[in-house]
Design an enzyme around this catalytic site. Structure first.
Site, PDB file in Angstrom:
ATOM      1  CG  LEU A   1      -2.137  -0.799   1.292  1.00 19.21           C
ATOM      2  CD1 LEU A   1      -2.781  -0.728   2.671  1.00 19.21           C
ATOM      3  CD2 LEU A   1      -3.134  -0.322   0.240  1.00 19.21           C
ATOM      4  CG  ASP A   2       0.634   4.224  -2.968  1.00 23.29           C
ATOM      5  OD1 ASP A   2       1.430   3.381  -3.405  1.00 23.29           O
ATOM      6  OD2 ASP A   2      -0.223   4.799  -3.667  1.00 23.29           O
ATOM      7  CG  PHE A   3       4.686   6.925   3.281  1.00 23.10           C
ATOM      8  CD1 PHE A   3       5.307   6.152   4.250  1.00 23.10           C
ATOM      9  CD2 PHE A   3       4.594   8.303   3.486  1.00 23.10           C
ATOM     10  CE1 PHE A   3       5.821   6.722   5.399  1.00 23.10           C
ATOM     11  CE2 PHE A   3       5.112   8.885   4.636  1.00 23.10           C
ATOM     12  CZ  PHE A   3       5.728   8.089   5.586  1.00 23.10           C
TER      13      PHE A   3
ATOM     14  CE  LYS B   1      -2.248   7.472  -3.386  1.00 21.12           C
ATOM     15  NZ  LYS B   1      -0.927   7.389  -2.790  1.00 21.12           N
TER      16      LYS B   1
END
Ligand code: URA
Length: 282
Positions: free
Chosen positions: A104-106, A192
């Site tokens: 998962l992204d930061f 995104k």
């Protein structure tokens, strides 16, 4: 007490009950030194010596599966050369080395699966397996029905078209809104980028489902071990698709055909977690 052989094997976490039956039927299992292929066989785990492929069941390291609700601003890796907080910092008391299944992204949050079952992790991440992942997202502005239809059909990103997705409008929040998207791929920053393409940058992104797993009531930063039922459901996903593959069929579950939706929908049902059913292995 005597227990069915497949139940004992599955109980170690080695395989699902179905796979345990296959192991028995195909002669991989011995009881007190004799190959047993009869599925109804009952054994006493205290007294009988059960081996799978020559390995005593008690020597088989149990697989551990856990789910973490990753908070925002945490690395989804185990280590970070930059010294930022990682998912490992949330696994207090877990003595087994588990690895994150996917990323998962930061700045993203939500469901992360971690396990020491490398084969299962690899299979779940394989693009061919199309394990669906559902995200609850706050976006800038409100998506039109045409934009939703575009996202559902597939949009053009710099690394190619996205495959069909499911998109539901959840609710409007002043100038912004919430949507739920289910994708069957795992490209970098995919959700995104998809939303950027239709002109609605992501403000907040939470993964709420991954294959048969749902985040439920797990709060941010909390982890829990999967229940036996959940761990079996994961193994079933992989085993079913492997079987299809072996039969020469396409194991990819085709993403559902996008339906045109009008109006607002309810977010994905997330079953509440029952601590009684959770299996503490580590
Ligand atoms: N898609 C994204 O863009 N980010 C995530 O963290 C997960 C899916």
């Amino acid at each position: 007490m005597e227990v069915r052989l497949q139940k004992i094997i599955a109980g170690t976490g080695l395989s699902s009950r179905r796979k345990a039956e296959q192991l028995i039927a195909s002669g991989h299992v011995t009881v007190n030194g004799k190959v047993v292929t009869e599925l109804g066989t009952k054994v006493d785990p205290e007294r009988d010596h059960v081996k799978v492929d020559g390995k005593h069941l008690t020597n088989i390291q149990p697989f551990v599966y856990l789910m973490l609700n990753k908070p925002k601003n945490v690395m989804s890796t185990l280590d970070d050369p930059g010294g930022r907080t990682t998912v490992k910092d949330f696994l207090h008391g877990v003595s087994v080395r588990v690895f994150p299944v996917g990323r998962l992204d930061f700045d993203s949050e939500g469901l992360m699966l971690l396990t020491n079952n490398g084969d299962l992790a690899q299979a779940l991440l394989h693009p061919r397996y199309h394990v669906p992942k559902t995200y609850l997202i706050k976006v800038k502005g409100v998506l039109t029905d045409d934009e939703i239809a575009d996202l559902q059909r597939g949009v053009k990103l710099e690394d190619g078209m996205t495959s069909p997705a499911t998109v539901k409008k959840i609710k409007k929040a002043e100038a912004n809104s919430w949507v739920e998207i289910t994708i069957h791929e795992g490209r970098k920053h995919q959700v995104k980028r998809m939303l950027e393409t239709v002109g609605h940058p992501v403000i907040k992104l939470t993964r709420v489902k991954m294959g048969p797993l749902t985040l439920g009531g797990l709060t941010s930063g909390e982890f829990r071990f999967l229940t036996d039922r959940e761990a079996n459901a994961l193994r079933e996903v992989v085993e079913q698709r492997r079987t299809l593959e072996q039969e020469g069929k396409d194991p990819g579950v085709r993403p559902p055909r996008p339906k045109r939706r009008e109006g607002w929908a309810k977010p994905a049902k997330t079953k509440r977690y029952s601590p009684k059913k959770a299996r503490r292995v580590a």
